[in-house]
Design a protein around this motif. Structure first.
Motif, PDB file in Angstrom:
ATOM      1  N   SER A  87       0.841  -1.200   0.000  1.00 20.45           N
ATOM      2  CA  SER A  87       0.000   0.000   0.000  1.00 20.45           C
ATOM      3  C   SER A  87       0.875   1.249   0.000  1.00 20.45           C
ATOM      4  O   SER A  87       1.996   1.229   0.513  1.00 20.45           O
ATOM      5  N   ILE A  88       0.312   2.298  -0.583  1.00 21.70           N
ATOM      6  CA  ILE A  88       0.932   3.625  -0.475  1.00 21.70           C
ATOM      7  C   ILE A  88      -0.180   4.601  -0.105  1.00 21.70           C
ATOM      8  O   ILE A  88      -1.198   4.689  -0.790  1.00 21.70           O
ATOM      9  N   ARG A  89      -0.006   5.254   1.050  1.00 23.45           N
ATOM     10  CA  ARG A  89      -1.063   6.094   1.635  1.00 23.45           C
ATOM     11  C   ARG A  89      -0.575   7.522   1.818  1.00 23.45           C
ATOM     12  O   ARG A  89       0.545   7.734   2.292  1.00 23.45           O
ATOM     13  N   GLN A  90      -1.481   8.448   1.544  1.00 24.15           N
ATOM     14  CA  GLN A  90      -1.171   9.861   1.741  1.00 24.15           C
ATOM     15  C   GLN A  90      -1.247  10.195   3.228  1.00 24.15           C
ATOM     16  O   GLN A  90      -2.155   9.718   3.923  1.00 24.15           O
ATOM     17  N   SER A  91      -0.297  11.014   3.702  1.00 20.66           N
ATOM     18  CA  SER A  91      -0.343  11.433   5.108  1.00 20.66           C
ATOM     19  C   SER A  91      -1.095  12.767   5.200  1.00 20.66           C
ATOM     20  O   SER A  91      -1.595  13.284   4.199  1.00 20.66           O
ATOM     21  N   GLU A  92      -1.123  13.332   6.396  1.00 15.93           N
ATOM     22  CA  GLU A  92      -1.794  14.628   6.558  1.00 15.93           C
ATOM     23  C   GLU A  92      -1.106  15.703   5.727  1.00 15.93           C
ATOM     24  O   GLU A  92      -1.733  16.634   5.245  1.00 15.93           O
ATOM     25  N   GLN A  93       0.204  15.550   5.567  1.00 16.63           N
ATOM     26  CA  GLN A  93       0.933  16.446   4.643  1.00 16.63           C
ATOM     27  C   GLN A  93       0.777  15.823   3.272  1.00 16.63           C
ATOM     28  O   GLN A  93       1.288  14.727   3.032  1.00 16.63           O
ATOM     29  N   THR A  94       0.082  16.497   2.368  1.00 12.96           N
ATOM     30  CA  THR A  94      -0.371  15.827   1.146  1.00 12.96           C
ATOM     31  C   THR A  94       0.754  15.311   0.255  1.00 12.96           C
ATOM     32  O   THR A  94       0.538  14.392  -0.523  1.00 12.96           O
ATOM     33  N   ASP A  95       1.955  15.904   0.363  1.00 10.98           N
ATOM     34  CA  ASP A  95       3.038  15.398  -0.491  1.00 10.98           C
ATOM     35  C   ASP A  95       3.929  14.384   0.220  1.00 10.98           C
ATOM     36  O   ASP A  95       4.975  13.993  -0.281  1.00 10.98           O
ATOM     37  N   VAL A  96       3.509  13.941   1.400  1.00  8.65           N
ATOM     38  CA  VAL A  96       4.214  12.882   2.128  1.00  8.65           C
ATOM     39  C   VAL A  96       3.335  11.627   2.109  1.00  8.65           C
ATOM     40  O   VAL A  96       2.167  11.672   2.505  1.00  8.65           O
ATOM     41  N   TRP A  97       3.890  10.529   1.605  1.00  7.84           N
ATOM     42  CA  TRP A  97       3.148   9.265   1.507  1.00  7.84           C
ATOM     43  C   TRP A  97       3.892   8.199   2.306  1.00  7.84           C
ATOM     44  O   TRP A  97       5.081   8.355   2.621  1.00  7.84           O
ATOM     45  N   ASN A  98       3.186   7.138   2.614  1.00  8.58           N
ATOM     46  CA  ASN A  98       3.708   6.095   3.489  1.00  8.58           C
ATOM     47  C   ASN A  98       3.465   4.724   2.854  1.00  8.58           C
ATOM     48  O   ASN A  98       2.373   4.492   2.346  1.00  8.58           O
ATOM     49  N   ILE A  99       4.458   3.865   2.863  1.00  7.81           N
ATOM     50  CA  ILE A  99       4.216   2.516   2.304  1.00  7.81           C
ATOM     51  C   ILE A  99       4.189   1.441   3.397  1.00  7.81           C
ATOM     52  O   ILE A  99       4.830   1.577   4.441  1.00  7.81           O
ATOM     53  N   GLY A 100       3.432   0.391   3.122  1.00 13.65           N
ATOM     54  CA  GLY A 100       3.357  -0.775   3.995  1.00 13.65           C
ATOM     55  C   GLY A 100       3.186  -2.004   3.104  1.00 13.65           C
ATOM     56  O   GLY A 100       2.683  -1.870   1.981  1.00 13.65           O
ATOM     57  N   PHE A 101       3.613  -3.171   3.569  1.00 13.58           N
ATOM     58  CA  PHE A 101       3.587  -4.342   2.684  1.00 13.58           C
ATOM     59  C   PHE A 101       3.594  -5.655   3.445  1.00 13.58           C
ATOM     60  O   PHE A 101       3.959  -5.715   4.623  1.00 13.58           O
ATOM     61  N   TRP A 102       3.193  -6.708   2.755  1.00 15.34           N
ATOM     62  CA  TRP A 102       3.397  -8.065   3.249  1.00 15.34           C
ATOM     63  C   TRP A 102       3.412  -9.049   2.084  1.00 15.34           C
ATOM     64  O   TRP A 102       2.753  -8.843   1.070  1.00 15.34           O
ATOM     65  N   THR A 103       4.203 -10.097   2.278  1.00 14.03           N
ATOM     66  CA  THR A 103       4.302 -11.168   1.275  1.00 14.03           C
ATOM     67  C   THR A 103       3.695 -12.428   1.886  1.00 14.03           C
ATOM     68  O   THR A 103       3.972 -12.744   3.053  1.00 14.03           O
ATOM     69  N   HIS A 104       2.869 -13.121   1.117  1.00 13.91           N
ATOM     70  CA  HIS A 104       2.310 -14.386   1.619  1.00 13.91           C
ATOM     71  C   HIS A 104       3.478 -15.305   2.002  1.00 13.91           C
ATOM     72  O   HIS A 104       4.461 -15.407   1.250  1.00 13.91           O
ATOM     73  N   PRO A 105       3.383 -15.978   3.168  1.00 15.39           N
ATOM     74  CA  PRO A 105       4.495 -16.826   3.624  1.00 15.39           C
ATOM     75  C   PRO A 105       4.978 -17.855   2.589  1.00 15.39           C
ATOM     76  O   PRO A 105       6.151 -18.221   2.587  1.00 15.39           O
ATOM     77  N   GLU A 106       4.102 -18.274   1.685  1.00 17.35           N
ATOM     78  CA  GLU A 106       4.538 -19.255   0.664  1.00 17.35           C
ATOM     79  C   GLU A 106       5.481 -18.649  -0.367  1.00 17.35           C
ATOM     80  O   GLU A 106       6.113 -19.379  -1.134  1.00 17.35           O
ATOM     81  N   HIS A 107       5.561 -17.295  -0.382  1.00 15.16           N
ATOM     82  CA  HIS A 107       6.351 -16.654  -1.448  1.00 15.16           C
ATOM     83  C   HIS A 107       7.415 -15.697  -0.914  1.00 15.16           C
ATOM     84  O   HIS A 107       7.929 -14.862  -1.662  1.00 15.16           O
ATOM     85  N   GLN A 108       7.703 -15.812   0.377  1.00 16.14           N
ATOM     86  CA  GLN A 108       8.705 -14.905   0.954  1.00 16.14           C
ATOM     87  C   GLN A 108      10.116 -15.296   0.519  1.00 16.14           C
ATOM     88  O   GLN A 108      10.366 -16.397   0.080  1.00 16.14           O
ATOM     89  N   ARG A 109      11.011 -14.329   0.670  1.00 14.29           N
ATOM     90  CA  ARG A 109      12.453 -14.480   0.407  1.00 14.29           C
ATOM     91  C   ARG A 109      12.757 -14.850  -1.037  1.00 14.29           C
ATOM     92  O   ARG A 109      13.659 -15.609  -1.330  1.00 14.29           O
ATOM     93  N   GLN A 110      11.978 -14.295  -1.957  1.00  8.48           N
ATOM     94  CA  GLN A 110      12.259 -14.484  -3.388  1.00  8.48           C
ATOM     95  C   GLN A 110      12.415 -13.134  -4.080  1.00  8.48           C
ATOM     96  O   GLN A 110      12.369 -13.048  -5.304  1.00  8.48           O
ATOM     97  N   GLY A 111      12.536 -12.098  -3.262  1.00  5.04           N
ATOM     98  CA  GLY A 111      12.764 -10.761  -3.824  1.00  5.04           C
ATOM     99  C   GLY A 111      11.517 -10.060  -4.316  1.00  5.04           C
ATOM    100  O   GLY A 111      11.579  -8.951  -4.847  1.00  5.04           O
ATOM    101  N   TYR A 112      10.336 -10.686  -4.128  1.00  5.52           N
ATOM    102  CA  TYR A 112       9.115 -10.074  -4.666  1.00  5.52           C
ATOM    103  C   TYR A 112       8.810  -8.735  -4.014  1.00  5.52           C
ATOM    104  O   TYR A 112       8.372  -7.793  -4.674  1.00  5.52           O
ATOM    105  N   MET A 113       9.014  -8.632  -2.683  1.00  2.00           N
ATOM    106  CA  MET A 113       8.618  -7.379  -2.050  1.00  2.00           C
ATOM    107  C   MET A 113       9.599  -6.255  -2.357  1.00  2.00           C
ATOM    108  O   MET A 113       9.193  -5.098  -2.491  1.00  2.00           O
ATOM    109  N   THR A 114      10.861  -6.589  -2.505  1.00  2.00           N
ATOM    110  CA  THR A 114      11.824  -5.540  -2.884  1.00  2.00           C
ATOM    111  C   THR A 114      11.423  -4.970  -4.251  1.00  2.00           C
ATOM    112  O   THR A 114      11.381  -3.750  -4.444  1.00  2.00           O
ATOM    113  N   GLU A 115      11.086  -5.869  -5.164  1.00  2.00           N
ATOM    114  CA  GLU A 115      10.671  -5.462  -6.522  1.00  2.00           C
ATOM    115  C   GLU A 115       9.395  -4.609  -6.473  1.00  2.00           C
ATOM    116  O   GLU A 115       9.303  -3.565  -7.122  1.00  2.00           O
TER     117      GLU A 115
END
Ligand SMILES: CC(C)(COP(=O)(O)OP(=O)(O)OC[C@H]1O[C@@H](n2cnc3c(N)ncnc32)[C@H](O)[C@@H]1OP(=O)(O)O)[C@@H](O)C(=O)NCCC(=O)NCCS
Length: 192
Positions: A87-115
């Motif tokens: 996800s990428i979410r706008q903060s109260e300061q409109t030009d500041v955004w925040n990211i959050g993420f998760w990879t399903h455990p079956e697909h972790q450590r394959q570089g998908y989230m970095t990509e």
């Protein structure tokens, strides 16, 4: 700034497609949350029943329509396998955004989230008008820390009371990158 509201808007990376979240994703989200400790590094709690995931989906869709947060489902480009969420979410300061993420455990450590994180940052700076993108992680969460470092984020702040789990405060670190820093990175390592 381009308005991103069409539900068919997608981001393609070398191995993934980041697309609008769908009801069909819910069983995959639920199955990730069945894995012990999966939710420990995230603010949200595992649902008791799959039905509890419909309300957050509706909220995500409304935020997408409003242009204030984009929760992408990540799928493998060719197999269409469900990989995770970012996800990428706008903060109260409109030009500041925040990211959050998760990879399903079956697909972790394959570089998908970095990509996928690189692609989301690129989307934020180039299409959402962000000038500063942040992310916070529980200090024990070495996978998250490594992703944020690999995409060029730098340490900003230690937060002793980041979020609560089982009544205990979880310490977090905040990381960030500016648009100027992103543009100055080596483009070869920066292409999603
Ligand atoms: C943290 C998480 C998103 C990592 O996703 P991923 O798809 O496995 O990440 P990648 O494969 O892109 O790995 C990125 C780097 O982190 C490292 N890494 C991943 N998981 C790690 C772990 N558990 N411990 C140490 N390093 C880890 C990888 O080795 C890689 O580094 P390298 O390229 O130097 O080898 C995933 O473990 C996850 O979803 N965890 C549960 C939810 C969560 O905590 N989300 C983050 C909240 S801030």
């Amino acid at each position: 700034m381009e308005k991103i509201s069409p539900k068919d808007f997608m981001i393609q990376t070398a191995r993934c497609l980041l697309r609008y979240p769908l009801e069909d994703d819910i069983p995959h989200v639920f199955s990730a949350t069945r894995v012990a400790e999966f939710n420990d590094g995230m603010v949200w709690e595992p649902p008791a029943h799959m039905d509890e995931l419909y309300k957050p989906l509706q909220e995500n869709l409304l935020a997408w329509e409003a242009g204030t947060a984009f929760v992408f489902t990540i799928i493998a480009l060719h197999s269409k396998t469900f990989i995770g969420r970012i996800s990428i979410r706008q903060s109260e300061q409109t030009d500041v955004w925040n990211i959050g993420f998760w990879t399903h455990p079956e697909h972790q450590r394959q570089g998908y989230m970095t990509e996928s994180a690189r692609a989301s940052i690129d989307f934020g700076f180039n299409q959402l008008g962000a000038i500063h993108i942040e992310a916070s992680y529980a200090i024990w969460n070495k996978g998250s820390q490594r992703i944020l470092e690999k995409i060029g984020m730098k340490f900003v702040e230690y937060i002793p009371q980041g979020f609560q789990k089982k009544g205990q405060w979880i310490e977090e670190n905040k990381m960030a990158i500016t648009k100027k820093e992103w543009l100055s990175l080596d483009r070869a390592s920066n292409i999603p």
